[in-house]
Design a protein around this motif. Structure first.
Motif, PDB file in Angstrom:
ATOM      1  N   GLY A 131      -7.527   2.389  -1.341  1.00 35.22           N
ATOM      2  CA  GLY A 131      -7.320   3.815  -1.107  1.00 35.22           C
ATOM      3  C   GLY A 131      -7.489   4.645  -2.365  1.00 35.22           C
ATOM      4  O   GLY A 131      -7.562   5.877  -2.300  1.00 35.22           O
ATOM      5  N   HIS A 184      -0.447   4.448   0.300  1.00 34.81           N
ATOM      6  CA  HIS A 184      -1.258   5.615   0.675  1.00 34.81           C
ATOM      7  C   HIS A 184      -0.824   6.304   1.969  1.00 34.81           C
ATOM      8  O   HIS A 184      -1.153   7.479   2.176  1.00 34.81           O
ATOM      9  CB  HIS A 184      -2.731   5.222   0.746  1.00 34.81           C
ATOM     10  CG  HIS A 184      -3.268   4.754  -0.566  1.00 34.81           C
ATOM     11  ND1 HIS A 184      -3.306   5.558  -1.688  1.00 34.81           N
ATOM     12  CD2 HIS A 184      -3.744   3.550  -0.960  1.00 34.81           C
ATOM     13  CE1 HIS A 184      -3.807   4.876  -2.701  1.00 34.81           C
ATOM     14  NE2 HIS A 184      -4.070   3.650  -2.298  1.00 34.81           N
ATOM     15  N   ASN A 185      -0.105   5.592   2.824  1.00 35.88           N
ATOM     16  CA  ASN A 185       0.442   6.215   4.040  1.00 35.88           C
ATOM     17  C   ASN A 185      -0.587   6.954   4.886  1.00 35.88           C
ATOM     18  O   ASN A 185      -0.319   8.050   5.384  1.00 35.88           O
ATOM     19  CB  ASN A 185       1.563   7.212   3.673  1.00 35.88           C
ATOM     20  CG  ASN A 185       2.813   6.526   3.217  1.00 35.88           C
ATOM     21  OD1 ASN A 185       3.372   5.702   3.925  1.00 35.88           O
ATOM     22  ND2 ASN A 185       3.238   6.840   2.015  1.00 35.88           N
ATOM     23  N   CYS A 186      -1.753   6.404   5.057  1.00 32.63           N
ATOM     24  CA  CYS A 186      -2.786   7.080   5.850  1.00 32.63           C
ATOM     25  C   CYS A 186      -2.346   7.174   7.309  1.00 32.63           C
ATOM     26  O   CYS A 186      -1.919   6.169   7.889  1.00 32.63           O
ATOM     27  CB  CYS A 186      -4.106   6.315   5.793  1.00 32.63           C
ATOM     28  SG  CYS A 186      -4.691   5.984   4.136  1.00 32.63           S
ATOM     29  N   CYS A 190       0.861  -1.187   0.000  1.00 30.23           N
ATOM     30  CA  CYS A 190       0.000   0.000   0.000  1.00 30.23           C
ATOM     31  C   CYS A 190       0.893   1.231   0.000  1.00 30.23           C
ATOM     32  O   CYS A 190       1.854   1.304   0.768  1.00 30.23           O
ATOM     33  CB  CYS A 190      -0.912   0.015   1.227  1.00 30.23           C
ATOM     34  SG  CYS A 190      -2.061   1.413   1.176  1.00 30.23           S
ATOM     35  N   PHE A 249      -7.954   6.406   4.430  1.00 30.06           N
ATOM     36  CA  PHE A 249      -8.476   6.593   5.785  1.00 30.06           C
ATOM     37  C   PHE A 249      -8.030   7.959   6.274  1.00 30.06           C
ATOM     38  O   PHE A 249      -6.841   8.266   6.300  1.00 30.06           O
ATOM     39  CB  PHE A 249      -7.942   5.492   6.706  1.00 30.06           C
ATOM     40  CG  PHE A 249      -8.296   5.702   8.150  1.00 30.06           C
ATOM     41  CD1 PHE A 249      -9.608   5.598   8.569  1.00 30.06           C
ATOM     42  CD2 PHE A 249      -7.313   6.015   9.078  1.00 30.06           C
ATOM     43  CE1 PHE A 249      -9.951   5.807   9.900  1.00 30.06           C
ATOM     44  CE2 PHE A 249      -7.632   6.218  10.411  1.00 30.06           C
ATOM     45  CZ  PHE A 249      -8.953   6.113  10.820  1.00 30.06           C
ATOM     46  N   TRP A 265       2.056  -2.550   4.564  1.00 29.43           N
ATOM     47  CA  TRP A 265       2.403  -1.528   3.567  1.00 29.43           C
ATOM     48  C   TRP A 265       3.428  -2.029   2.545  1.00 29.43           C
ATOM     49  O   TRP A 265       3.363  -1.690   1.370  1.00 29.43           O
ATOM     50  CB  TRP A 265       2.938  -0.282   4.257  1.00 29.43           C
ATOM     51  CG  TRP A 265       1.867   0.560   4.903  1.00 29.43           C
ATOM     52  CD1 TRP A 265       0.535   0.250   5.011  1.00 29.43           C
ATOM     53  CD2 TRP A 265       2.040   1.829   5.532  1.00 29.43           C
ATOM     54  NE1 TRP A 265      -0.132   1.256   5.666  1.00 29.43           N
ATOM     55  CE2 TRP A 265       0.757   2.233   5.994  1.00 29.43           C
ATOM     56  CE3 TRP A 265       3.139   2.663   5.749  1.00 29.43           C
ATOM     57  CZ2 TRP A 265       0.564   3.454   6.660  1.00 29.43           C
ATOM     58  CZ3 TRP A 265       2.943   3.880   6.413  1.00 29.43           C
ATOM     59  CH2 TRP A 265       1.674   4.268   6.854  1.00 29.43           C
ATOM     60  N   CYS A 311      -3.458   4.463  10.155  1.00 23.88           N
ATOM     61  CA  CYS A 311      -3.726   3.171   9.495  1.00 23.88           C
ATOM     62  C   CYS A 311      -3.630   2.039  10.518  1.00 23.88           C
ATOM     63  O   CYS A 311      -2.681   1.962  11.290  1.00 23.88           O
ATOM     64  CB  CYS A 311      -2.717   2.953   8.372  1.00 23.88           C
ATOM     65  SG  CYS A 311      -2.779   1.279   7.684  1.00 23.88           S
ATOM     66  N   TYR A 312      -4.608   1.175  10.486  1.00 22.59           N
ATOM     67  CA  TYR A 312      -4.671   0.063  11.437  1.00 22.59           C
ATOM     68  C   TYR A 312      -3.824  -1.124  10.969  1.00 22.59           C
ATOM     69  O   TYR A 312      -3.722  -2.134  11.651  1.00 22.59           O
ATOM     70  CB  TYR A 312      -6.127  -0.385  11.598  1.00 22.59           C
ATOM     71  CG  TYR A 312      -6.746  -0.816  10.282  1.00 22.59           C
ATOM     72  CD1 TYR A 312      -6.751  -2.149   9.904  1.00 22.59           C
ATOM     73  CD2 TYR A 312      -7.263   0.136   9.401  1.00 22.59           C
ATOM     74  CE1 TYR A 312      -7.263  -2.539   8.672  1.00 22.59           C
ATOM     75  CE2 TYR A 312      -7.788  -0.241   8.168  1.00 22.59           C
ATOM     76  CZ  TYR A 312      -7.788  -1.573   7.819  1.00 22.59           C
ATOM     77  OH  TYR A 312      -8.281  -1.933   6.585  1.00 22.59           O
ATOM     78  N   GLY A 372      -6.511  -5.051   2.559  1.00 28.51           N
ATOM     79  CA  GLY A 372      -5.067  -5.116   2.727  1.00 28.51           C
ATOM     80  C   GLY A 372      -4.599  -4.263   3.883  1.00 28.51           C
ATOM     81  O   GLY A 372      -5.308  -4.136   4.881  1.00 28.51           O
ATOM     82  N   GLY A 373      -3.486  -3.490   3.523  1.00 29.29           N
ATOM     83  CA  GLY A 373      -2.876  -3.269   2.224  1.00 29.29           C
ATOM     84  C   GLY A 373      -3.889  -2.752   1.201  1.00 29.29           C
ATOM     85  O   GLY A 373      -4.993  -2.386   1.536  1.00 29.29           O
TER      86      GLY A 373
HETATM   87  S1  SF4 Z   1      -5.708   2.670   5.783  1.00 30.79           S
HETATM   88 FE1  SF4 Z   1      -5.730   1.301   4.000  1.00 30.79          FE
HETATM   89  S2  SF4 Z   1      -5.244   2.647   2.276  1.00 30.79           S
HETATM   90 FE2  SF4 Z   1      -4.612   3.738   4.124  1.00 30.79          FE
HETATM   91  S3  SF4 Z   1      -2.441   3.208   4.433  1.00 30.79           S
HETATM   92 FE3  SF4 Z   1      -3.671   1.723   5.616  1.00 30.79          FE
HETATM   93  S4  SF4 Z   1      -3.907  -0.035   4.253  1.00 30.79           S
HETATM   94 FE4  SF4 Z   1      -3.315   1.720   2.988  1.00 30.79          FE
END
Ligand code: SF4
Length: 154
Positions: free
Chosen positions: A106, A28-30, A26, A131, A39, A33-34, A73-74
């Motif tokens: 994302g 997106h680096n939110c 992933c 997120f 990633w 993120c849980y 995911g991810g």
């Molecule tokens: S919340 Fe989802 S889209 Fe955002 S970084 Fe985490 S895994 Fe990626």
């Protein structure tokens, strides 16, 4: 493509009882993120033909009826994943009659590239958007923050 977890029985990610695959990768680096351990596209284990076969078998198992497959995911639409995910969603649509596919990503629906769109064309429910910690609400269904949208195509 690598994956972090596969659950043959899942009741938390989408309608009904499902199979759920959490892939790795992933970008997106939110914040908040849980699932940061997913990633890296190299995290977890390699997704094999054997696991693909197992998912098809689990979806068609009549002992515990499954409504469909959830992909999360991810990010299943990470560039490292789109090839395998496209093959998998094609198999599910061809070999698992009446099963639906839910996919969390994302990437916004409006910004998908051609291969990502080919996957989403075969998906029944697409939950999109990063997120956003400031918009997080615990009572939202199937999403973590209010900017994310549940697109039900079928
Ligand atoms: S919340 Fe989802 S889209 Fe955002 S970084 Fe985490 S895994 Fe990626």
């Amino acid at each position: 493509m690598n994956y972090s977890k596969y659950y043959p029985i899942d009741v938390l990610n989408g309608d009904g009882t499902r199979c759920a695959l959490f892939v790795s990768g992933c970008i997106h680096n939110c914040r908040g993120c849980y699932n940061q351990s997913t990633w890296s596209p190299d995290a977890g284990e390699l997704f094999t033909e054997q696991l693909s076969n197992q998912i098809i078998k689990d979806l068609n198992d009549t002992r515990i009826k499954k409504q469909g497959l959830s992909l999360s995911g991810g990010d299943p639409l990470h560039p490292a994943n789109t090839g395998e995910i496209l093959k998998l969603v094609k198999r599910v649509k061809k070999e698992c009659e009446g099963k639906d596919i839910w996919l969390w990503s994302g990437y916004l629906l409006a910004e998908l590239n051609k291969q990502q769109q080919a996957i989403v064309d075969l998906v029944d429910v697409y939950i999109d958007g990063k997120f956003e910690q400031g918009l997080a609400e615990p009572n939202l269904k199937w999403r973590g923050s209010s900017n994310q949208v549940v697109h039900r195509f079928r």
